[in-house]
Design a protein around this motif. Structure first.
Motif, PDB file in Angstrom:
ATOM      1  N   UNK A  55       0.584  -0.923  -0.665  1.00  0.00           N
ATOM      2  CA  UNK A  55      -0.054  -0.128  -0.093  1.00  0.00           C
ATOM      3  C   UNK A  55       0.858   0.900   0.192  1.00  0.00           C
ATOM      4  N   UNK A  56       2.425   0.860  -0.401  1.00  0.00           N
ATOM      5  CA  UNK A  56       2.540   2.487  -1.031  1.00  0.00           C
ATOM      6  C   UNK A  56       2.805   3.739  -2.374  1.00  0.00           C
ATOM      7  N   UNK A  57       2.219   3.437  -2.926  1.00  0.00           N
ATOM      8  CA  UNK A  57       1.203   3.475  -4.293  1.00  0.00           C
ATOM      9  C   UNK A  57       0.535   5.114  -4.085  1.00  0.00           C
ATOM     10  N   UNK A  58       0.460   5.221  -3.552  1.00  0.00           N
ATOM     11  CA  UNK A  58      -0.615   6.435  -3.061  1.00  0.00           C
ATOM     12  C   UNK A  58       0.884   7.769  -2.750  1.00  0.00           C
ATOM     13  N   UNK A  59       2.114   7.266  -2.630  1.00  0.00           N
ATOM     14  CA  UNK A  59       3.004   8.050  -2.065  1.00  0.00           C
ATOM     15  C   UNK A  59       3.468   8.846  -3.515  1.00  0.00           C
ATOM     16  N   UNK A  78      -6.788  -2.143   1.438  1.00  0.00           N
ATOM     17  CA  UNK A  78      -6.807  -0.526   1.748  1.00  0.00           C
ATOM     18  C   UNK A  78      -6.363  -0.286   3.546  1.00  0.00           C
ATOM     19  N   UNK A  79      -5.296  -1.424   3.939  1.00  0.00           N
ATOM     20  CA  UNK A  79      -4.777  -0.743   5.135  1.00  0.00           C
ATOM     21  C   UNK A  79      -3.541  -0.323   5.050  1.00  0.00           C
ATOM     22  N   UNK A  80      -3.799   1.152   5.983  1.00  0.00           N
ATOM     23  CA  UNK A  80      -2.636   1.500   6.027  1.00  0.00           C
ATOM     24  C   UNK A  80      -0.844   1.042   5.856  1.00  0.00           C
ATOM     25  N   UNK A  81       0.502   1.236   5.643  1.00  0.00           N
ATOM     26  CA  UNK A  81       1.944   0.817   5.303  1.00  0.00           C
ATOM     27  C   UNK A  81       1.881   0.096   6.897  1.00  0.00           C
ATOM     28  N   UNK A  82       1.760   0.893   8.205  1.00  0.00           N
ATOM     29  CA  UNK A  82       2.544   0.714   9.148  1.00  0.00           C
ATOM     30  C   UNK A  82       0.950  -0.444   9.658  1.00  0.00           C
ATOM     31  N   UNK A  83       0.495  -0.523   9.111  1.00  0.00           N
ATOM     32  CA  UNK A  83      -0.576  -1.551  10.130  1.00  0.00           C
ATOM     33  C   UNK A  83      -0.382  -2.864   9.676  1.00  0.00           C
ATOM     34  N   UNK A  84       0.373  -2.617   7.962  1.00  0.00           N
ATOM     35  CA  UNK A  84       0.773  -4.142   7.003  1.00  0.00           C
ATOM     36  C   UNK A  84       2.133  -4.676   7.813  1.00  0.00           C
TER      37      UNK A  84
END
Ligand code: ATP
Length: 248
Positions: A55-59, A78-84
């Motif tokens: 989930x790092x595409x947004x950056x 849809x989970x944020x990177x830190x949660x992953x």
């Protein structure tokens, strides 16, 4: 059954800047304890796939437009990177992104903190990383920016290991490194896989090395999965290498 699968990608499509479509249909499945090589020519979409999983595409102004990602039986699309990371999905992207002005050890500690570890767990994690990569122990007080490319890659991997991954996601760990260093890194990863059952998804341009260490291989071409096979079936198959992977 669903639960045998650690990672499932179902028909991922992705674009950058709402325009340039780079993934059309990427699918793959990974079982627990596997090393899977993600292969493909330059621009086939390997890095984009790994960023989608993490989930790092947004950056990078990228976005998933279709498909689902299941990690450990749960929809993590849809989970944020830190949660992953907290769930055990830990990326080592773009080769070796160390904090150059921090020491090797400070870089490693940062990974443990990201993984929510206590001080004692961080200390145990450092010992483990230095056992795996004795070279890093000798360099622990050096600024990362002053260490070699191989040491930086080991630091990046060590930092990820500090977060206690269940799935380690690596983007081209061999990039720019001497063959001997590449072997050291891959054999260390293979050891972790064999001894602890660590699952590893590794994108590689260097298909020869990746196929030697992986159990299975997934080949991308033009943003889609075109082949999913046992790595042993692809070893030494020059015609396949030529067809999909560019020069080996
Ligand atoms: P490489 O080995 O070159 O990294 P790859 O298989 O990992 O190849 P990607 O990096 O995923 O491929 O790139 C796929 C396509 O997406 C390429 O055409 C690339 O130019 C494009 N691309 C990658 N990153 C971006 C970005 N941030 N913005 C726009 N286009 C991008």
């Amino acid at each position: 059954a669903m639960t045998d699968h650690l990672l499932v990608l179902e028909g991922l499509a992705a674009t950058y800047n709402h325009a340039i479509r780079v993934l059309s249909h990427v699918s793959l499945t990974m079982r627990r304890g596997e090393i899977v090589a993600l292969l493909g020519a330059n621009g086939a979409g390997k890095s984009t796939t790994l960023k989608a999983i993490s989930n790092l595409l947004n950056a990078e102004r990228g976005q998933l437009t279709r498909g689902h990602i299941l990690f450990d039986g749960r929809d993590t699309t849809a989970l944020p990177p830190a949660e992953l990371v907290r769930l055990g999905l830990v990326p080592v992207l773009e080769g070796r992104r160390c904090f150059r002005t921090l020491t090797v050890e400070e870089n490693l500690v940062a990974g443990g903190i990201g993984g929510g570890l206590s001080r004692r767990e961080v200390a145990a994690g450092l010992e483990r990383v230095y056992t795996l990569f004795p070279h890093l122990g000798e360099r622990r007080r050096s600024a990362s920016g002053l260490t070699s490319g191989g040491e930086q890659q080991m630091t990046a991997i060590g930092r990820a290991l500090m977060a206690r991954p269940r799935l380690l996601v690596l983007d081209e760990p061999s990039m720019g490194l001497a063959p001997l260093v590449v072997e050291t890194i891959f054999s260390t990863l293979k050891g972790l896989n064999g001894e602890e059952g660590l699952s590893i998804l590794v994108a590689e341009q260097n298909s020869t090395v990746a196929l030697r260490y992986a159990h299975r291989a997934v080949v991308l071409d033009g943003g889609s999965t075109v082949l999913e096979r046992d790595a042993a079936d692809l070893r030494g198959r020059a015609e396949i290498t030529a067809l999909y992977l560019g020069s080996p």
